[in-house]
Write a protein that holds these residues in place. Structure first.
Motif, PDB file in Angstrom:
ATOM      1  N   ALA A 256      45.345  38.993  30.493  1.00  0.00           N
ATOM      2  CA  ALA A 256      46.246  39.975  31.102  1.00  0.00           C
ATOM      3  C   ALA A 256      45.418  41.388  31.558  1.00  0.00           C
ATOM      4  O   ALA A 256      45.712  41.605  32.710  1.00  0.00           O
ATOM      5  CB  ALA A 256      47.023  40.436  29.750  1.00  0.00           C
ATOM      6  N   ALA A 257      44.318  41.897  30.852  1.00  0.00           N
ATOM      7  CA  ALA A 257      43.721  42.734  31.370  1.00  0.00           C
ATOM      8  C   ALA A 257      42.942  42.435  32.637  1.00  0.00           C
ATOM      9  O   ALA A 257      42.921  43.132  33.646  1.00  0.00           O
ATOM     10  CB  ALA A 257      42.649  43.372  30.505  1.00  0.00           C
ATOM     11  N   SER A 258      42.327  41.207  32.776  1.00  0.00           N
ATOM     12  CA  SER A 258      41.675  40.675  34.017  1.00  0.00           C
ATOM     13  C   SER A 258      42.935  40.701  35.268  1.00  0.00           C
ATOM     14  O   SER A 258      42.479  40.964  36.305  1.00  0.00           O
ATOM     15  CB  SER A 258      41.116  39.378  33.672  1.00  0.00           C
ATOM     16  OG  SER A 258      40.821  38.592  34.752  1.00  0.00           O
ATOM     17  N   ALA A 259      44.145  39.995  34.837  1.00  0.00           N
ATOM     18  CA  ALA A 259      45.075  40.014  35.974  1.00  0.00           C
ATOM     19  C   ALA A 259      45.426  41.310  36.561  1.00  0.00           C
ATOM     20  O   ALA A 259      45.730  41.597  37.694  1.00  0.00           O
ATOM     21  CB  ALA A 259      46.219  39.248  35.608  1.00  0.00           C
ATOM     22  N   TYR A 260      45.360  42.594  35.542  1.00  0.00           N
ATOM     23  CA  TYR A 260      45.653  43.705  36.118  1.00  0.00           C
ATOM     24  C   TYR A 260      44.726  44.378  36.875  1.00  0.00           C
ATOM     25  O   TYR A 260      44.966  45.084  38.040  1.00  0.00           O
ATOM     26  CB  TYR A 260      46.107  44.599  35.003  1.00  0.00           C
ATOM     27  CG  TYR A 260      47.484  44.508  34.230  1.00  0.00           C
ATOM     28  CD1 TYR A 260      48.505  43.681  35.112  1.00  0.00           C
ATOM     29  CD2 TYR A 260      48.060  45.160  33.233  1.00  0.00           C
ATOM     30  CE1 TYR A 260      49.530  43.251  34.602  1.00  0.00           C
ATOM     31  CE2 TYR A 260      49.560  44.761  32.753  1.00  0.00           C
ATOM     32  CZ  TYR A 260      50.124  43.960  33.407  1.00  0.00           C
ATOM     33  OH  TYR A 260      51.392  43.663  33.052  1.00  0.00           O
ATOM     34  N   TYR A 261      43.303  44.352  36.384  1.00  0.00           N
ATOM     35  CA  TYR A 261      42.275  44.636  37.304  1.00  0.00           C
ATOM     36  C   TYR A 261      42.499  43.966  38.619  1.00  0.00           C
ATOM     37  O   TYR A 261      42.289  44.615  39.564  1.00  0.00           O
ATOM     38  CB  TYR A 261      40.836  44.320  36.580  1.00  0.00           C
ATOM     39  CG  TYR A 261      40.604  45.540  35.616  1.00  0.00           C
ATOM     40  CD1 TYR A 261      40.488  46.903  36.021  1.00  0.00           C
ATOM     41  CD2 TYR A 261      40.431  45.292  34.404  1.00  0.00           C
ATOM     42  CE1 TYR A 261      40.070  47.899  35.318  1.00  0.00           C
ATOM     43  CE2 TYR A 261      39.951  46.274  33.492  1.00  0.00           C
ATOM     44  CZ  TYR A 261      39.764  47.528  33.711  1.00  0.00           C
ATOM     45  OH  TYR A 261      39.348  48.637  32.933  1.00  0.00           O
ATOM     46  N   ARG A 262      42.768  42.741  38.842  1.00  0.00           N
ATOM     47  CA  ARG A 262      42.659  42.195  40.017  1.00  0.00           C
ATOM     48  C   ARG A 262      43.708  42.657  40.834  1.00  0.00           C
ATOM     49  O   ARG A 262      43.774  42.967  42.292  1.00  0.00           O
ATOM     50  CB  ARG A 262      43.171  40.633  39.750  1.00  0.00           C
ATOM     51  CG  ARG A 262      43.248  39.638  41.099  1.00  0.00           C
ATOM     52  CD  ARG A 262      41.974  39.208  41.667  1.00  0.00           C
ATOM     53  NE  ARG A 262      41.998  38.543  42.813  1.00  0.00           N
ATOM     54  CZ  ARG A 262      40.715  37.929  43.426  1.00  0.00           C
ATOM     55  NH1 ARG A 262      39.623  38.056  42.679  1.00  0.00           N
ATOM     56  NH2 ARG A 262      41.025  37.345  44.526  1.00  0.00           N
ATOM     57  N   SER A 263      44.988  42.896  40.360  1.00  0.00           N
ATOM     58  CA  SER A 263      46.111  43.647  41.050  1.00  0.00           C
ATOM     59  C   SER A 263      45.463  44.897  41.568  1.00  0.00           C
ATOM     60  O   SER A 263      45.819  45.497  42.477  1.00  0.00           O
ATOM     61  CB  SER A 263      47.480  43.720  40.292  1.00  0.00           C
ATOM     62  OG  SER A 263      47.899  42.500  39.948  1.00  0.00           O
TER      63      SER A 263
END
Length: 508
Positions: A256-263
């Motif tokens: 989840a944290a990874s996806a937010y950093y990507r966004s």
């Protein structure tokens, strides 16, 4: 998370579409915030930190979750959520839970961190309307207007079919309709104003949610939080409780944290460069595929479609007017600093993806978890480990990546792209194209002359290696068509394209 699939689709949609409502009247001049979000580089401490302990996942055959695994706070939140019937109720619930965030149990905090990303997005589609629609006081055109409306209608129809619940419909209206507290002044009057919103309000909320997830992992990475899918599918769903509950452990939290950093990375890059003429570019591109062709080109375009050469020609016309130029200003290297922060976000994205993979790799199958380790095992994903290692190598410095199909390799320097970004991204576009006639003739055995379209005409066949060699060092001294081969190698090199896709986007 609350309406995970619906929220994800609509957040992405809200950044690129609009919907019909009343026309704006006279508004105050917008104020722009040119400050830059400061993101902590997690790689600075990653190597020094102790290994993350694996979550206490039960043996697959015994793994089940039930109502008893939910905290009292989560049950209370669920009860409030299942009463939501309109966007104002949803907004009230989000604001109240945000204000009381510190008082909740950890499992409820985890799910709320993801729901709270929606807070700045109330009425975002309506706020974007002046940028996408055609008409008086609007900046859009037929190409942008038709596409936006069609996408929204498609999303609305999908929600009505797949999630016919009051909560799902309220969520759609939350993103598409303004609140009573808004006014015409709440709508965006320029791309730059929208960029200011993204780079500040949206980016800050994303980063806050991400750091809150990181804090929960650091507090106790062995915990498993349980999610009730009834919050997504409504009160009438899961009457037999099969597949109703799913577990979220450290791996799910890292992802989840990874996806937010990507966004966050995507937002910062978008804000780093001048996008003022993006709608004019879309209008001109639309002419080449048959939309507004008479009014834009002066006459109807007979050869429909858009070749690489035509696309680059349109882009070049506007890059000469500062489109896609780095938004640096005297005494404020805003664009450069945005790119540096985007690089940090990209590194953190890879770091969290790596940690999630390490926690899942070769663990026992566990269908009750949101991420079943069986889908990440070496047997089912033999190249996943190589992909992660490539991503790590590429984001950390100059690296050589290899195409396992052809055996060829290419040297890339992704950090240089962010630390020394191009003053205008147009320099990365193709500058040489396949020539020839639109059609060729093949003579059949019976004497018929068969007309065949020349689909190669206008395709990209050359790039400026002097511009590319900073980011792809192996391009130095190569022939002008080298970047086509380099992009092919990067595409087949496991994981590389996930982090190199931004610069290689200009190799078409």
């Amino acid at each position: 998370m609350i309406l995970k699939q619906t929220l994800s689709a609509l957040v992405v949609l809200s950044l690129s579409t609009s919907v019909v409502t009343a026309a704006p009247k006279t508004v105050a001049q917008p104020q722009f915030d040119y400050s830059v979000l400061s993101i902590q580089d997690n790689w600075a401490t990653a190597d020094k930190a102790p290994a993350t302990p694996a979550s206490k996942r039960k043996i697959a055959s015994l793994q089940t979750f039930s109502e008893s695994d939910l905290s009292a706070d989560f049950k209370k939140l669920r009860a409030e959520w299942l009463k939501v019937q309109d966007p104002d109720q949803l907004e009230g619930l989000l604001k109240k839970s945000y204000a009381n965030f510190d008082s909740y149990s950890d499992d409820t905090k985890y799910f709320l961190t993801q729901a709270h990303v929606a807070l700045p997005l109330r009425g975002i589609v309506w706020r974007l309307r002046p940028l996408f629609e055609k008409g008086n006081s609007f900046l859009g055109n037929k190409a942008t207007h038709v596409s936006a409306i069609q996408i929204l209608r498609s999303v609305a129809g999908t929600i009505d079919m797949a999630l016919p619940t009051d909560q799902a419909k309220a969520t759609f209206r939350y993103f598409t309709e303004p609140s009573a507290d808004m006014s015409n002044a709440s709508q965006f009057k320029s791309i730059a104003e929208f960029q200011s919103f993204l780079g500040n309000e949206m980016a800050k909320k994303l980063y806050e949610s991400t750091t809150r997830i990181e804090a929960l992992i650091a507090k106790d990475s062995s915990k498993i939080f349980v999610w009730d899918n009834k919050m997504l599918f409504g009160t009438g769903a899961f009457r037999d409780d099969i597949q109703r509950y799913s577990g979220h452990g450290a791996a799910e939290m890292h992802l989840a944290a990874s996806a937010y950093y990507r966004s966050l990375h995507g937002i910062l890059v978008f804000c780093a460069y001048n996008q003022d003429l993006a709608l004019d570019v879309a209008k001109k591109m639309g002419a080449h595929v048959g939309q507004d062709s008479i009014s834009i080109l002066g006459k109807e375009k007979e050869d429909l479609g858009l070749t690489d050469e035509e696309r680059v020609g349109v882009m070049t016309e506007f890059t000469k007017k500062k489109f896609l130029s780095l938004r640096d200003m005297p005494n404020n290297p805003y664009g450069t600093n945005m790119m540096k922060q985007a690089y940090t976000a990209l590194k953190n994205y890879v770091l969290h993806a790596k940690k999630a993979y390490e926690l899942l790799q070769d663990k026992d199958a566990n269908p009750a978890m949101a991420l079943n380790p069986i889908h990440f095992s070496s047997e089912s994903q033999a190249q996943l480990g190589k992909g992660i290692s490539n991503m790590v190598a590429v984001v950390k410095g100059e690296a050589e990546v290899r195409d396992p199909v052809s055996g060829k390799s290419v040297t890339v320097n992704l950090p240089a792209f962010y630390n020394n970004p191009p003053q205008n991204l147009g320099v990365l576009m193709a500058n040489k194209f396949e020539q020839g006639a639109n059609e060729k003739t093949i003579k059949a055995k019976n004497g018929d002359l068969l007309k065949v379209r020349n689909y190669d005409k206008g395709r990209s066949i050359g790039w400026n290696n002097d511009a590319w060699k900073t980011f792809v060092p192996s391009a130095a001294g190569q022939s002008s068509d080298y970047m086509a081969e380099a992009r092919r190698i990067m595409r087949y090199s496991r994981g590389t394209s996930l982090v190199m896709n931004l610069p290689t986007l200009f190799v078409r």
